[in-house]
Motif scaffolding. Structure first.
Motif, PDB file in Angstrom:
ATOM      1  N   MET A   1     -18.761  56.310  76.843  1.00 21.10           N
ATOM      2  CA  MET A   1     -19.357  56.267  75.523  1.00 21.10           C
ATOM      3  C   MET A   1     -18.540  57.160  74.576  1.00 21.10           C
ATOM      4  N   VAL A   2     -18.534  56.765  73.313  1.00 17.02           N
ATOM      5  CA  VAL A   2     -17.766  57.473  72.291  1.00 17.02           C
ATOM      6  C   VAL A   2     -18.722  58.049  71.253  1.00 17.02           C
ATOM      7  N   ILE A   3     -18.558  59.318  70.956  1.00 16.92           N
ATOM      8  CA  ILE A   3     -19.348  59.965  69.912  1.00 16.92           C
ATOM      9  C   ILE A   3     -18.497  59.970  68.645  1.00 16.92           C
ATOM     10  N   LYS A   4     -18.929  59.204  67.660  1.00 21.07           N
ATOM     11  CA  LYS A   4     -18.197  59.096  66.395  1.00 21.07           C
ATOM     12  C   LYS A   4     -18.425  60.357  65.560  1.00 21.07           C
ATOM     13  N   ARG A   5     -17.603  60.540  64.544  1.00 14.47           N
ATOM     14  CA  ARG A   5     -17.752  61.708  63.660  1.00 14.47           C
ATOM     15  C   ARG A   5     -19.130  61.763  63.015  1.00 14.47           C
ATOM     16  N   SER A   6     -19.704  60.593  62.767  1.00 13.34           N
ATOM     17  CA  SER A   6     -21.026  60.519  62.137  1.00 13.34           C
ATOM     18  C   SER A   6     -22.156  60.887  63.097  1.00 13.34           C
ATOM     19  N   GLY A   7     -21.818  61.034  64.393  1.00 18.40           N
ATOM     20  CA  GLY A   7     -22.831  61.336  65.393  1.00 18.40           C
ATOM     21  C   GLY A   7     -23.319  60.101  66.133  1.00 18.40           C
ATOM     22  N   VAL A   8     -22.967  58.927  65.656  1.00 20.00           N
ATOM     23  CA  VAL A   8     -23.348  57.683  66.312  1.00 20.00           C
ATOM     24  C   VAL A   8     -22.613  57.592  67.647  1.00 20.00           C
ATOM     25  N   VAL A   9     -23.326  57.121  68.674  1.00 20.96           N
ATOM     26  CA  VAL A   9     -22.738  56.937  69.989  1.00 20.96           C
ATOM     27  C   VAL A   9     -22.607  55.436  70.239  1.00 20.96           C
ATOM     28  N   GLU A  10     -21.408  55.023  70.663  1.00 23.47           N
ATOM     29  CA  GLU A  10     -21.172  53.594  70.918  1.00 23.47           C
ATOM     30  C   GLU A  10     -20.306  53.447  72.156  1.00 23.47           C
ATOM     31  N   PRO A  11     -20.304  52.264  72.754  1.00 24.09           N
ATOM     32  CA  PRO A  11     -19.470  52.052  73.946  1.00 24.09           C
ATOM     33  C   PRO A  11     -17.986  52.152  73.620  1.00 24.09           C
ATOM     34  N   PHE A  12     -17.219  52.625  74.577  1.00 21.85           N
ATOM     35  CA  PHE A  12     -15.770  52.677  74.435  1.00 21.85           C
ATOM     36  C   PHE A  12     -15.242  51.259  74.304  1.00 21.85           C
ATOM     37  N   SER A  13     -14.245  51.087  73.437  1.00 15.33           N
ATOM     38  CA  SER A  13     -13.654  49.769  73.244  1.00 15.33           C
ATOM     39  C   SER A  13     -12.143  49.884  73.230  1.00 15.33           C
ATOM     40  N   ARG A  14     -11.523  49.284  74.234  1.00 14.64           N
ATOM     41  CA  ARG A  14     -10.062  49.264  74.283  1.00 14.64           C
ATOM     42  C   ARG A  14      -9.517  48.506  73.082  1.00 14.64           C
ATOM     43  N   GLU A  15     -10.244  47.481  72.638  1.00 15.63           N
ATOM     44  CA  GLU A  15      -9.806  46.677  71.490  1.00 15.63           C
ATOM     45  C   GLU A  15      -9.734  47.522  70.218  1.00 15.63           C
ATOM     46  N   LYS A  16     -10.628  48.493  70.064  1.00 14.33           N
ATOM     47  CA  LYS A  16     -10.576  49.363  68.884  1.00 14.33           C
ATOM     48  C   LYS A  16      -9.302  50.210  68.891  1.00 14.33           C
ATOM     49  N   ILE A  17      -8.858  50.599  70.064  1.00 10.28           N
ATOM     50  CA  ILE A  17      -7.595  51.335  70.155  1.00 10.28           C
ATOM     51  C   ILE A  17      -6.460  50.433  69.691  1.00 10.28           C
ATOM     52  N   VAL A  18      -6.442  49.213  70.196  1.00  7.15           N
ATOM     53  CA  VAL A  18      -5.386  48.266  69.827  1.00  7.15           C
ATOM     54  C   VAL A  18      -5.392  48.036  68.319  1.00  7.15           C
ATOM     55  N   LEU A  19      -6.558  47.818  67.743  1.00  8.14           N
ATOM     56  CA  LEU A  19      -6.644  47.559  66.300  1.00  8.14           C
ATOM     57  C   LEU A  19      -6.155  48.747  65.484  1.00  8.14           C
ATOM     58  N   GLY A  20      -6.542  49.942  65.868  1.00  7.72           N
ATOM     59  CA  GLY A  20      -6.130  51.131  65.133  1.00  7.72           C
ATOM     60  C   GLY A  20      -4.638  51.389  65.229  1.00  7.72           C
ATOM     61  N   VAL A  21      -4.097  51.194  66.413  1.00 10.18           N
ATOM     62  CA  VAL A  21      -2.675  51.447  66.618  1.00 10.18           C
ATOM     63  C   VAL A  21      -1.838  50.320  66.006  1.00 10.18           C
ATOM     64  N   ARG A  22      -2.372  49.112  66.001  1.00 11.65           N
ATOM     65  CA  ARG A  22      -1.633  47.975  65.441  1.00 11.65           C
ATOM     66  C   ARG A  22      -1.248  48.235  63.983  1.00 11.65           C
ATOM     67  N   LYS A  23      -2.124  48.863  63.232  1.00  9.44           N
ATOM     68  CA  LYS A  23      -1.822  49.176  61.827  1.00  9.44           C
ATOM     69  C   LYS A  23      -0.604  50.085  61.730  1.00  9.44           C
ATOM     70  N   ALA A  24      -0.545  51.078  62.594  1.00  4.02           N
ATOM     71  CA  ALA A  24       0.588  52.001  62.579  1.00  4.02           C
ATOM     72  C   ALA A  24       1.875  51.317  63.019  1.00  4.02           C
ATOM     73  N   CYS A  25       1.744  50.255  63.815  1.00  2.00           N
ATOM     74  CA  CYS A  25       2.916  49.559  64.360  1.00  2.00           C
ATOM     75  C   CYS A  25       3.369  48.387  63.483  1.00  2.00           C
ATOM     76  N   GLN A  26       2.699  48.174  62.385  1.00  2.82           N
ATOM     77  CA  GLN A  26       3.042  47.048  61.517  1.00  2.82           C
ATOM     78  C   GLN A  26       4.508  47.129  61.094  1.00  2.82           C
ATOM     79  N   GLY A  27       5.243  46.029  61.319  1.00  3.76           N
ATOM     80  CA  GLY A  27       6.650  45.980  60.955  1.00  3.76           C
ATOM     81  C   GLY A  27       7.579  46.650  61.952  1.00  3.76           C
ATOM     82  N   ARG A  28       7.040  47.141  63.045  1.00  2.21           N
ATOM     83  CA  ARG A  28       7.833  47.805  64.082  1.00  2.21           C
ATOM     84  C   ARG A  28       8.037  46.841  65.247  1.00  2.21           C
ATOM     85  N   PRO A  29       9.048  47.076  66.073  1.00  2.72           N
ATOM     86  CA  PRO A  29       9.307  46.184  67.211  1.00  2.72           C
ATOM     87  C   PRO A  29       8.366  46.476  68.385  1.00  2.72           C
ATOM     88  N   VAL A  30       7.080  46.287  68.140  1.00  6.26           N
ATOM     89  CA  VAL A  30       6.048  46.552  69.139  1.00  6.26           C
ATOM     90  C   VAL A  30       5.265  45.256  69.335  1.00  6.26           C
TER      91      VAL A  30
END
Length: 112
Positions: A1-30
């Motif tokens: 489980m993940v505790i968000k900054r707001s205090g909300v607790v939600e299930p861990f999501s590997r897809e959220k990691i991919v989505l967040g990192v994908r933005k940083a990788c935009q235009g990169r050879p990834v």
């Protein structure tokens, strides 16, 4: 489980990691496969801690070293947002640290 900054607790999501990192990788050879592998490594590292709940901040900290190995420019992009870089000095410091680590890695013979 993940505790968000707001205090909300939600299930861990590997897809959220991919989505967040994908933005940083935009235009990169990834590739999508690279992102999936990064997310898997991060999840494995987090599970290895044995903690049943993690702060969202801990997940971001776990992403940084994996992303640095994948692509240094994407790492700087992610770190600049995640660590709230405020000026050029913050970027220069991060770039300087990358250069030091690269030089250290080059000086150590590969153990494989």
């Amino acid at each position: 489980m993940v505790i968000k900054r707001s205090g909300v607790v939600e299930p861990f999501s590997r897809e959220k990691i991919v989505l967040g990192v994908r933005k940083a990788c935009q235009g990169r050879p990834v590739t999508d496969a690279d992102l999936a592998q990064l997310a898997q490594k991060v999840e494995e590292n987090l599970r290895a801690t044995g903690a049943s709940q993690l702060d969202a901040n801990d997940i971001g900290l776990a992403i940084l070293p994996e992303l640095r190995q994948l692509d240094e420019v994407a790492y700087l992009r992610f770190a600049s947002v995640y660590q709230a870089f405020e000026n050029l000095d913050d970027f220069e410091s991060a770039i300087g640290q990358l250069r030091v680590e690269r030089a250290q890695a080059a000086a150590v013979p590969d153990a494989e």
